[in-house]
Motif scaffolding. Structure first.
Motif, PDB file in Angstrom:
ATOM      1  N   ALA A  53     133.313 139.224  94.320  1.00  0.00           N
ATOM      2  CA  ALA A  53     133.804 139.427  95.683  1.00  0.00           C
ATOM      3  C   ALA A  53     132.649 139.404  96.687  1.00  0.00           C
ATOM      4  CB  ALA A  53     134.571 140.747  95.780  1.00  0.00           C
ATOM      5  N   ILE A  54     131.552 140.043  96.355  1.00  0.00           N
ATOM      6  CA  ILE A  54     130.404 140.067  97.264  1.00  0.00           C
ATOM      7  C   ILE A  54     129.734 138.700  97.326  1.00  0.00           C
ATOM      8  CG2 ILE A  54     128.066 141.002  97.574  1.00  0.00           C
ATOM      9  CD1 ILE A  54     129.272 143.692  96.633  1.00  0.00           C
ATOM     10  N   LEU A  55     129.550 138.076  96.184  1.00  0.00           N
ATOM     11  CA  LEU A  55     128.916 136.751  96.163  1.00  0.00           C
ATOM     12  C   LEU A  55     129.731 135.708  96.914  1.00  0.00           C
ATOM     13  CD1 LEU A  55     127.653 136.635  92.478  1.00  0.00           C
ATOM     14  CD2 LEU A  55     126.249 136.802  94.538  1.00  0.00           C
ATOM     15  N   SER A  56     131.046 135.899  97.011  1.00  0.00           N
ATOM     16  CA  SER A  56     131.894 134.901  97.653  1.00  0.00           C
ATOM     17  C   SER A  56     132.059 135.130  99.158  1.00  0.00           C
ATOM     18  CB  SER A  56     133.260 134.847  96.983  1.00  0.00           C
ATOM     19  OG  SER A  56     133.954 136.051  97.191  1.00  0.00           O
ATOM     20  N   VAL A  57     131.562 136.233  99.709  1.00  0.00           N
ATOM     21  CA  VAL A  57     131.688 136.461 101.155  1.00  0.00           C
ATOM     22  C   VAL A  57     131.120 135.289 101.941  1.00  0.00           C
ATOM     23  CG1 VAL A  57     130.882 137.887 103.089  1.00  0.00           C
ATOM     24  CG2 VAL A  57     131.903 138.968 101.085  1.00  0.00           C
ATOM     25  N   PRO A  58     129.919 134.796 101.610  1.00  0.00           N
ATOM     26  CA  PRO A  58     129.401 133.636 102.348  1.00  0.00           C
ATOM     27  C   PRO A  58     130.101 132.328 101.986  1.00  0.00           C
ATOM     28  CG  PRO A  58     127.617 134.906 101.363  1.00  0.00           C
ATOM     29  CD  PRO A  58     128.893 135.406 100.773  1.00  0.00           C
ATOM     30  N   ASN A  59     131.073 132.373 101.073  1.00  0.00           N
ATOM     31  CA  ASN A  59     131.812 131.191 100.642  1.00  0.00           C
ATOM     32  C   ASN A  59     130.882 130.137 100.051  1.00  0.00           C
ATOM     33  OD1 ASN A  59     134.179 129.785 100.188  1.00  0.00           O
ATOM     34  ND2 ASN A  59     134.120 128.753 102.172  1.00  0.00           N
ATOM     35  N   TYR A  60     129.932 130.595  99.248  1.00  0.00           N
ATOM     36  CA  TYR A  60     128.977 129.669  98.665  1.00  0.00           C
ATOM     37  C   TYR A  60     129.130 129.525  97.160  1.00  0.00           C
ATOM     38  CZ  TYR A  60     124.739 127.371  97.219  1.00  0.00           C
ATOM     39  OH  TYR A  60     123.866 126.502  96.659  1.00  0.00           O
ATOM     40  N   GLY A  61     129.205 130.601  96.450  1.00  0.00           N
ATOM     41  CA  GLY A  61     129.281 130.495  95.001  1.00  0.00           C
ATOM     42  C   GLY A  61     129.350 131.853  94.352  1.00  0.00           C
ATOM     43  N   HIS A  62     129.383 131.820  93.043  1.00  0.00           N
ATOM     44  CA  HIS A  62     129.564 133.054  92.297  1.00  0.00           C
ATOM     45  C   HIS A  62     128.444 133.315  91.306  1.00  0.00           C
ATOM     46  CE1 HIS A  62     133.540 133.831  93.872  1.00  0.00           C
ATOM     47  NE2 HIS A  62     133.786 132.541  93.720  1.00  0.00           N
ATOM     48  N   LYS A  63     127.289 132.710  91.513  1.00  0.00           N
ATOM     49  CA  LYS A  63     126.224 132.919  90.547  1.00  0.00           C
ATOM     50  C   LYS A  63     124.956 133.372  91.260  1.00  0.00           C
ATOM     51  CE  LYS A  63     124.104 131.166  86.474  1.00  0.00           C
ATOM     52  NZ  LYS A  63     123.948 130.150  85.503  1.00  0.00           N
ATOM     53  N   ALA A  64     124.550 134.604  90.934  1.00  0.00           N
ATOM     54  CA  ALA A  64     123.323 135.147  91.507  1.00  0.00           C
ATOM     55  C   ALA A  64     122.146 134.786  90.602  1.00  0.00           C
ATOM     56  CB  ALA A  64     123.417 136.663  91.639  1.00  0.00           C
ATOM     57  N   ASP A  65     120.986 134.728  91.204  1.00  0.00           N
ATOM     58  CA  ASP A  65     119.756 134.444  90.466  1.00  0.00           C
ATOM     59  C   ASP A  65     119.138 135.765  90.034  1.00  0.00           C
ATOM     60  OD1 ASP A  65     117.451 133.364  89.408  1.00  0.00           O
ATOM     61  OD2 ASP A  65     116.513 133.012  91.346  1.00  0.00           O
ATOM     62  N   GLY A  66     119.465 136.193  88.832  1.00  0.00           N
ATOM     63  CA  GLY A  66     118.890 137.427  88.293  1.00  0.00           C
ATOM     64  C   GLY A  66     119.711 138.656  88.614  1.00  0.00           C
ATOM     65  N   ARG A  67     119.404 139.718  87.898  1.00  0.00           N
ATOM     66  CA  ARG A  67     120.049 141.019  88.096  1.00  0.00           C
ATOM     67  C   ARG A  67     118.956 141.992  88.489  1.00  0.00           C
ATOM     68  NH1 ARG A  67     121.602 145.442  89.424  1.00  0.00           N
ATOM     69  NH2 ARG A  67     122.678 146.922  88.115  1.00  0.00           N
ATOM     70  N   PHE A  68     119.028 142.488  89.703  1.00  0.00           N
ATOM     71  CA  PHE A  68     118.022 143.424  90.189  1.00  0.00           C
ATOM     72  C   PHE A  68     118.653 144.806  90.259  1.00  0.00           C
ATOM     73  CE2 PHE A  68     117.228 139.210  92.016  1.00  0.00           C
ATOM     74  CZ  PHE A  68     116.017 138.944  91.407  1.00  0.00           C
ATOM     75  N   GLU A  69     118.017 145.765  89.617  1.00  0.00           N
ATOM     76  CA  GLU A  69     118.561 147.121  89.558  1.00  0.00           C
ATOM     77  C   GLU A  69     117.987 148.047  90.615  1.00  0.00           C
ATOM     78  OE1 GLU A  69     118.401 148.723  85.619  1.00  0.00           O
ATOM     79  OE2 GLU A  69     119.476 147.016  84.775  1.00  0.00           O
ATOM     80  N   LYS A  70     116.788 147.744  91.089  1.00  0.00           N
ATOM     81  CA  LYS A  70     116.131 148.625  92.050  1.00  0.00           C
ATOM     82  C   LYS A  70     115.427 147.824  93.139  1.00  0.00           C
ATOM     83  CE  LYS A  70     115.479 152.247  88.696  1.00  0.00           C
ATOM     84  NZ  LYS A  70     114.600 153.179  88.069  1.00  0.00           N
ATOM     85  N   LEU A  71     115.320 148.456  94.293  1.00  0.00           N
ATOM     86  CA  LEU A  71     114.583 147.905  95.419  1.00  0.00           C
ATOM     87  C   LEU A  71     113.542 148.939  95.826  1.00  0.00           C
ATOM     88  CD1 LEU A  71     114.195 145.803  97.732  1.00  0.00           C
ATOM     89  CD2 LEU A  71     115.844 147.173  99.045  1.00  0.00           C
ATOM     90  N   ARG A  72     112.290 148.573  95.688  1.00  0.00           N
ATOM     91  CA  ARG A  72     111.194 149.454  96.102  1.00  0.00           C
ATOM     92  C   ARG A  72     110.768 149.015  97.500  1.00  0.00           C
ATOM     93  NH1 ARG A  72     106.268 152.189  93.673  1.00  0.00           N
ATOM     94  NH2 ARG A  72     104.630 151.806  95.196  1.00  0.00           N
ATOM     95  N   ILE A  73     110.937 149.888  98.472  1.00  0.00           N
ATOM     96  CA  ILE A  73     110.531 149.593  99.841  1.00  0.00           C
ATOM     97  C   ILE A  73     109.155 150.200 100.062  1.00  0.00           C
ATOM     98  CG2 ILE A  73     111.014 149.865 102.295  1.00  0.00           C
ATOM     99  CD1 ILE A  73     113.976 149.991 101.611  1.00  0.00           C
ATOM    100  N   GLU A  74     108.189 149.339 100.349  1.00  0.00           N
ATOM    101  CA  GLU A  74     106.822 149.781 100.631  1.00  0.00           C
ATOM    102  C   GLU A  74     106.562 149.602 102.119  1.00  0.00           C
ATOM    103  OE1 GLU A  74     104.186 147.572  98.092  1.00  0.00           O
ATOM    104  OE2 GLU A  74     104.798 148.723  96.324  1.00  0.00           O
ATOM    105  N   TYR A  75     106.275 150.705 102.787  1.00  0.00           N
ATOM    106  CA  TYR A  75     105.956 150.670 104.209  1.00  0.00           C
ATOM    107  C   TYR A  75     104.443 150.631 104.369  1.00  0.00           C
ATOM    108  CZ  TYR A  75     105.259 152.247 108.993  1.00  0.00           C
ATOM    109  OH  TYR A  75     104.843 152.358 110.290  1.00  0.00           O
ATOM    110  N   VAL A  76     103.968 149.561 105.021  1.00  0.00           N
ATOM    111  CA  VAL A  76     102.544 149.375 105.305  1.00  0.00           C
ATOM    112  C   VAL A  76     102.458 149.204 106.825  1.00  0.00           C
ATOM    113  CG1 VAL A  76     100.511 147.941 104.891  1.00  0.00           C
ATOM    114  CG2 VAL A  76     102.218 148.254 103.071  1.00  0.00           C
ATOM    115  N   PRO A  77     102.015 150.231 107.565  1.00  0.00           N
ATOM    116  CA  PRO A  77     102.110 150.216 109.024  1.00  0.00           C
ATOM    117  C   PRO A  77     101.647 148.930 109.701  1.00  0.00           C
ATOM    118  CG  PRO A  77     101.329 152.343 108.288  1.00  0.00           C
ATOM    119  CD  PRO A  77     101.380 151.453 107.073  1.00  0.00           C
ATOM    120  N   GLY A  78     100.547 148.355 109.329  1.00  0.00           N
ATOM    121  CA  GLY A  78     100.024 147.171 110.003  1.00  0.00           C
ATOM    122  C   GLY A  78     100.629 145.858 109.561  1.00  0.00           C
ATOM    123  N   PHE A  79     101.524 145.868 108.595  1.00  0.00           N
ATOM    124  CA  PHE A  79     102.128 144.640 108.075  1.00  0.00           C
ATOM    125  C   PHE A  79     103.091 144.085 109.119  1.00  0.00           C
ATOM    126  CE2 PHE A  79     104.926 142.277 105.060  1.00  0.00           C
ATOM    127  CZ  PHE A  79     103.950 141.491 104.477  1.00  0.00           C
TER     128      PHE A  79
END
Length: 159
Positions: free
Chosen positions: A66-92
């Motif tokens: 259902a989520i993959l089809s919202v953009p009406n593009y396809g149903h196959k994601a590239d990989g399975r990601f379980e976590k998102l690490r957000i790194e804040y670097v002030p000057g970036f």
């Protein structure tokens, strides 16, 4: 001194993916979250902004057709990601995501913090089908944001 970033607790559902067949217009990273997930990410970004370098790791939900089809593009994601690490670097000044196994590492600084937070604010109220540039370069990659299916945005509850 109190560390507001360490006291943050994730709420809601967050999804990040790439499509397996990344033709023109479908390259790059795609994001969605339920309203609670959007508020939670924005709260974390607010806590990080204008502070010192820090990071937090967020839980990503498994992708659904259902989520993959919202953009009406396809149903196959590239990989399975379980976590998102957000790194804040002030000057970036840019936005970056690097996959490392099942973890995505996002680097963000003051240069794009407001744009990323505004994107999640727009998705929180049902917005979608828009991108934000990852840098000021003319041919910079865009990250795409989508509404989440199954949410009645009139009251924030799922249909």
């Amino acid at each position: 001194m109190r560390n507001w970033v360490n006291e943050w607790v994730q709420e809601g559902r967050l999804y990040v993916w790439r499509y397996a067949d990344r033709g023109h217009g479908w390259r790059g990273w795609h994001f969605t979250a339920d309203p609670a997930g959007c508020r939670s990410v924005r709260n974390l970004l607010d806590r990080m902004h204008a502070g010192e370098a820090c990071h937090r790791t967020l839980r990503l939900e498994p992708m659904t057709d259902a989520i993959l089809s919202v953009p009406n593009y396809g149903h196959k994601a590239d990989g399975r990601f379980e976590k998102l690490r957000i790194e804040y670097v002030p000057g970036f000044e840019e936005l970056g995501i690097v996959p490392q196994g099942e973890v995505l590492t996002m680097t963000i600084g003051d240069g794009r913090m407001r744009k990323l937070s505004a994107a999640f604010a727009q998705v929180e109220v049902g917005g979608g089908d828009f991108g934000i540039s990852t840098s000021d370069e003319k041919r910079a990659e865009s990250w795409m944001f989508w509404w989440i299916p199954g949410v009645d945005y009139r009251d924030g509850k799922r249909l």
